[in-house]
Design a protein around this motif. Structure first.
Motif, PDB file in Angstrom:
ATOM      1  N   GLY A 157       0.797  -1.220   0.000  1.00 17.38           N
ATOM      2  CA  GLY A 157       0.000   0.000   0.000  1.00 17.38           C
ATOM      3  C   GLY A 157       0.830   1.270   0.000  1.00 17.38           C
ATOM      4  N   ALA A 158       1.945   1.257   0.729  1.00 16.44           N
ATOM      5  CA  ALA A 158       2.778   2.459   0.855  1.00 16.44           C
ATOM      6  C   ALA A 158       3.690   2.656  -0.351  1.00 16.44           C
ATOM      7  N   GLY A 159       3.632   1.737  -1.319  1.00 13.30           N
ATOM      8  CA  GLY A 159       4.449   1.882  -2.519  1.00 13.30           C
ATOM      9  C   GLY A 159       5.814   1.230  -2.399  1.00 13.30           C
ATOM     10  N   SER A 160       6.088   0.586  -1.278  1.00 16.59           N
ATOM     11  CA  SER A 160       7.376  -0.115  -1.214  1.00 16.59           C
ATOM     12  C   SER A 160       7.181  -1.561  -1.682  1.00 16.59           C
ATOM     13  N   VAL A 161       8.294  -2.210  -1.982  1.00 15.11           N
ATOM     14  CA  VAL A 161       8.215  -3.525  -2.623  1.00 15.11           C
ATOM     15  C   VAL A 161       8.729  -4.610  -1.692  1.00 15.11           C
ATOM     16  N   ILE A 162       7.974  -5.707  -1.637  1.00 14.12           N
ATOM     17  CA  ILE A 162       8.457  -6.904  -0.946  1.00 14.12           C
ATOM     18  C   ILE A 162       8.885  -7.871  -2.032  1.00 14.12           C
ATOM     19  N   GLY A 163      10.131  -8.357  -1.956  1.00 12.06           N
ATOM     20  CA  GLY A 163      10.589  -9.314  -2.961  1.00 12.06           C
ATOM     21  C   GLY A 163      11.426  -8.648  -4.043  1.00 12.06           C
ATOM     22  N   GLN A 166      12.397  -6.425  -9.820  1.00 17.93           N
ATOM     23  CA  GLN A 166      12.446  -6.704 -11.244  1.00 17.93           C
ATOM     24  C   GLN A 166      11.191  -7.448 -11.722  1.00 17.93           C
ATOM     25  N   ASN A 167      10.550  -8.146 -10.790  1.00 15.51           N
ATOM     26  CA  ASN A 167       9.431  -8.990 -11.210  1.00 15.51           C
ATOM     27  C   ASN A 167       8.063  -8.466 -10.781  1.00 15.51           C
ATOM     28  N   VAL A 168       7.994  -7.190 -10.496  1.00 11.32           N
ATOM     29  CA  VAL A 168       6.728  -6.607 -10.072  1.00 11.32           C
ATOM     30  C   VAL A 168       5.657  -6.793 -11.160  1.00 11.32           C
ATOM     31  N   GLU A 169       6.030  -6.544 -12.398  1.00 14.82           N
ATOM     32  CA  GLU A 169       5.068  -6.660 -13.492  1.00 14.82           C
ATOM     33  C   GLU A 169       4.642  -8.123 -13.712  1.00 14.82           C
ATOM     34  N   ALA A 170       5.627  -9.021 -13.704  1.00 11.54           N
ATOM     35  CA  ALA A 170       5.315 -10.443 -13.871  1.00 11.54           C
ATOM     36  C   ALA A 170       4.406 -10.925 -12.731  1.00 11.54           C
ATOM     37  N   THR A 171       4.641 -10.396 -11.546  1.00  9.13           N
ATOM     38  CA  THR A 171       3.837 -10.789 -10.388  1.00  9.13           C
ATOM     39  C   THR A 171       2.401 -10.275 -10.536  1.00  9.13           C
ATOM     40  N   ARG A 172       2.293  -9.052 -11.002  1.00 12.99           N
ATOM     41  CA  ARG A 172       0.970  -8.465 -11.208  1.00 12.99           C
ATOM     42  C   ARG A 172       0.170  -9.306 -12.230  1.00 12.99           C
ATOM     43  N   ILE A 173       0.844  -9.703 -13.303  1.00 11.60           N
ATOM     44  CA  ILE A 173       0.174 -10.514 -14.326  1.00 11.60           C
ATOM     45  C   ILE A 173      -0.261 -11.857 -13.751  1.00 11.60           C
ATOM     46  N   ALA A 174       0.660 -12.503 -13.017  1.00 13.75           N
ATOM     47  CA  ALA A 174       0.327 -13.807 -12.441  1.00 13.75           C
ATOM     48  C   ALA A 174      -0.872 -13.694 -11.501  1.00 13.75           C
ATOM     49  N   MET A 175      -0.906 -12.625 -10.700  1.00 15.05           N
ATOM     50  CA  MET A 175      -2.008 -12.473  -9.744  1.00 15.05           C
ATOM     51  C   MET A 175      -3.310 -12.152 -10.463  1.00 15.05           C
ATOM     52  N   ALA A 176      -3.204 -11.384 -11.544  1.00 17.59           N
ATOM     53  CA  ALA A 176      -4.410 -11.080 -12.323  1.00 17.59           C
ATOM     54  C   ALA A 176      -4.987 -12.361 -12.942  1.00 17.59           C
ATOM     55  N   LEU A 177      -4.110 -13.341 -13.179  1.00 17.88           N
ATOM     56  CA  LEU A 177      -4.578 -14.604 -13.744  1.00 17.88           C
ATOM     57  C   LEU A 177      -4.982 -15.596 -12.655  1.00 17.88           C
ATOM     58  N   GLY A 178      -4.963 -15.132 -11.415  1.00 14.14           N
ATOM     59  CA  GLY A 178      -5.481 -15.971 -10.343  1.00 14.14           C
ATOM     60  C   GLY A 178      -4.443 -16.577  -9.423  1.00 14.14           C
ATOM     61  N   TRP A 179      -3.174 -16.364  -9.697  1.00 18.43           N
ATOM     62  CA  TRP A 179      -2.146 -16.932  -8.822  1.00 18.43           C
ATOM     63  C   TRP A 179      -2.085 -16.183  -7.501  1.00 18.43           C
ATOM     64  N   ARG A 180      -1.855 -16.914  -6.415  1.00 14.99           N
ATOM     65  CA  ARG A 180      -1.647 -16.298  -5.103  1.00 14.99           C
ATOM     66  C   ARG A 180      -0.483 -16.999  -4.424  1.00 14.99           C
ATOM     67  N   PRO A 181       0.325 -16.247  -3.669  1.00 15.96           N
ATOM     68  CA  PRO A 181       1.370 -16.924  -2.889  1.00 15.96           C
ATOM     69  C   PRO A 181       0.711 -17.819  -1.838  1.00 15.96           C
ATOM     70  N   SER A 182       1.438 -18.843  -1.388  1.00 18.41           N
ATOM     71  CA  SER A 182       0.801 -19.797  -0.478  1.00 18.41           C
ATOM     72  C   SER A 182       0.559 -19.195   0.908  1.00 18.41           C
ATOM     73  N   GLY A 183       1.320 -18.169   1.285  1.00 11.44           N
ATOM     74  CA  GLY A 183       1.088 -17.508   2.574  1.00 11.44           C
ATOM     75  C   GLY A 183       1.013 -16.011   2.363  1.00 11.44           C
TER      76      GLY A 183
END
Ligand code: ARG
Length: 417
Positions: A157-163, A166-183
């Motif tokens: 929310g604050a605009g900082s990144v966990i992880g 470089q893969n923020v965009e790839a992560t956004r795409i994966a989540m938009a397609l329904g992927w979620r981290p296990s925790g």
């Protein structure tokens, strides 16, 4: 939300080299000559094969590599790739021929096999699995992810990144397609593999059993371990296209092993990656605030490099340090010269980001011939200027002039189209 529906303009199409029929024929012939010359096959066989390929190209616009040509082509693509410091071992690349595999589920399964074979007991094997090539207008299944294993990057929310930023965009795409981290979002969550099939994106979880990871600890500073860092064992590049003899293989994931600086001086340290130097500094008892010359960064980098090398060694996972890798590159260059070839080198990529001038490669003049076979990402960047290299062939003055002229016309066209 479904962010991707079927579309005609597959992004791969915009990345592929554009070869006219004449250029493809030229690359095919140059490749076949190279293959026969380096493998000391007779002239008769070569002429026969050349004629066969010319006929196939005329009839169908494409041709097929024999398994031997494919394996040789992949090895030479590595040998020619100017950005890789690890090419001393180009001959030992193991090539897995999966050209008949066209089903996305099966592609994913073969990639899982690749990862298992590559990491084995920790002694990493350099492998490439090659799937179907592009045939005329037909795009095969391919992997969209840049690497088979990579870590997610979440913007909070604050605009900082966990992880991994470089893969923020790839992560956004994966989540938009329904992927979620296990925790809850973590620093080192492995992203799913994204495979493109007929314009659609398909997600595949790479089973943890084939993903070897190494916890980062320091031989002297226990507080480094408390940072909870880790990295994966096998860098497997899946976002590059292999071009061999005028044919493009866009789905050909390949792996080597890591050089310590890739992880310690770049992935974990770069500001646009994990940006961890300040944390490392305080873990080794340094106080950045009192150092107006910022040399605390050098100390943090050094200790992080020691930690990464130590951790991989301790885990029995292959890794090379930058000093040794530089020596190996010098040996590679000597071997190439001895074989009558000019090695291609891209200086800013070959020179390690740590102790640069103390590495012999820093002082080595380099030239990038951009020769095919090779690996590339896109014709808009590294793929645009690839071409056959005739330096080790005796060609007549006239041929050379003709080559030069064709190249000029081609470059002009690329610039203006
Ligand atoms: N630099 C990339 C990474 O840190 C990997 C590139 C390939 N590296 C290699 N050693 N084969 O993930």
């Amino acid at each position: 939300m479904r962010i991707d529906t079927k579309s005609r303009s597959d992004p791969l199409r915009r990345r592929l080299r554009r070869l006219g029929p004449g250029e493809r024929r030229e690359e095919a012939q140059a490749f076949i000559r190279l293959f026969h010359r380096e493998n000391r096959l007779g002239d008769g066989v070569r002429r026969e094969r050349e004629a066969e390929i010319t006929r196939a190209l005329r009839r169908s616009g494409t041709y097929e590599h024999t398994p031997e040509e494919l394996a040789f082509g992949a090895r030479v693509a590595w040998r020619n790739h100017s950005r890789c410091i690890g090419r001393l071992f180009w001959k030992s690349l193991e090539v897995i021929d999966c050209r008949t595999v066209r089903d996305p589920d099966e592609v994913a399964a073969r990639i899982v096999d690749h990862m298992a074979l590559a990491s084995g007991d920790g002694r990493i094997r350099s492998l490439i699995t090659i799937f179907a090539p592009v045939r005329n207008n037909d795009l095969p299944v391919y992997v969209e992810s840049a690497q088979v294993v990579q870590y997610a990057g979440y913007v909070d929310g604050a605009g900082s990144v966990i992880g991994d930023r470089q893969n923020v965009e790839a992560t956004r795409i994966a989540m938009a397609l329904g992927w979620r981290p296990s925790g809850p979002p973590g620093m080192f969550d492995v992203l799913p593999l994204v495979i493109r099939h007929r314009g659609r994106r398909l997600l595949y979880e790479v089973p943890p059993s084939v993903i070897r990871e190494v916890d980062i600890v320091h031989p002297e500073y226990p507080r480094i371990a408390e940072l909870g860092l880790c990295w994966y064992a096998v860098p497997c590049i899946s976002g590059m296209i292999v071009t061999i003899g005028g044919l493009d293989y866009p789905c050909a994931p390949f792996n080597g092993f890591y050089m310590g600086t890739e992880i310690a001086s770049r992935n974990l340290a770069d500001e646009n990656r994990y940006n961890l130097l300040a944390k490392v500094a305080s873990a080794i008892g340094d106080a950045p605030d009192n150092d107006k010359r910022h040399l605390w960064k050098d100390r943090a980098l050094l200790e992080l490099n020691r930690a990464v090398l130590h951790s991989y060694d301790r885990a029995g996972v292959t890794i090379v340090d930058h000093h040794r890798a530089s020596e190996q590159y010098m040996e590679f260059a000597r071997h190439e010269h001895a074989a009558g070839r000019v090695p291609s080198g891209d200086w800013p990529w070959i020179v390690p980001p740590q102790a640069s001038a103390a590495c012999p490669v820093f002082h080595l003049p380099m030239r990038d011939l951009q020769a095919v076979p090779n690996f590339y990402r896109s014709r808009a960047s590294d793929g645009g200027r690839l071409r056959p290299n005739y330096e080790h062939e005796t060609r007549s003055r006239l041929q050379e002039r003709w080559d030069r002229m064709k190249r000029r016309v081609r470059d002009w066209h690329r610039l203006h189209n």
